[in-house]
Scaffold this active site. Sequence first.
Site: not given
Length: 145
Positions: A11, A19, A24, A78, A99, A108
């Site tokens: 997502p 964004r 990012y 997420a 991953e 974070r």
Amino acid sequence: MSHTVFLINGPNLNLLGKREPEIYGADTLDDVTAKCSALAGPAGVVIRSEQSNHEGQIIDWIHEARETSVAIIINPGAFTHTSVAIYDALQAYEGLVFEVHISNVHKREAFRHHSYVSARADGVLAGFGVEGYELALRRVISLLG
């Protein structure tokens, strides 16, 4: 003989480059796919890049990968922190799993520190920006020999 590697993105990664660029970066998902395809081609690897905001679609691609690919490079977004279903699908996949997280999730919010996917992954890259995808692909190519 060519090998297929799935790049699966979860997502909000369709908004990459738009964004929160301070987190990012400016590269889009198309840029990531192009860079990975350029790296993959000479190694006889074909990249199949997919993105969905829907958990079930991601699970369907993982199931499909069981029959069609040697590796999955996944940024579950997420869903990393919430999806036992994606973990279960990856457990049924016998190929390599890497991953990738663009940001360093451990710097974070605390809820981002846990990953269900990491328990299945052969390697985890976090905090390397979009270059993490290429690093994961380099490892896949290396392991394929």
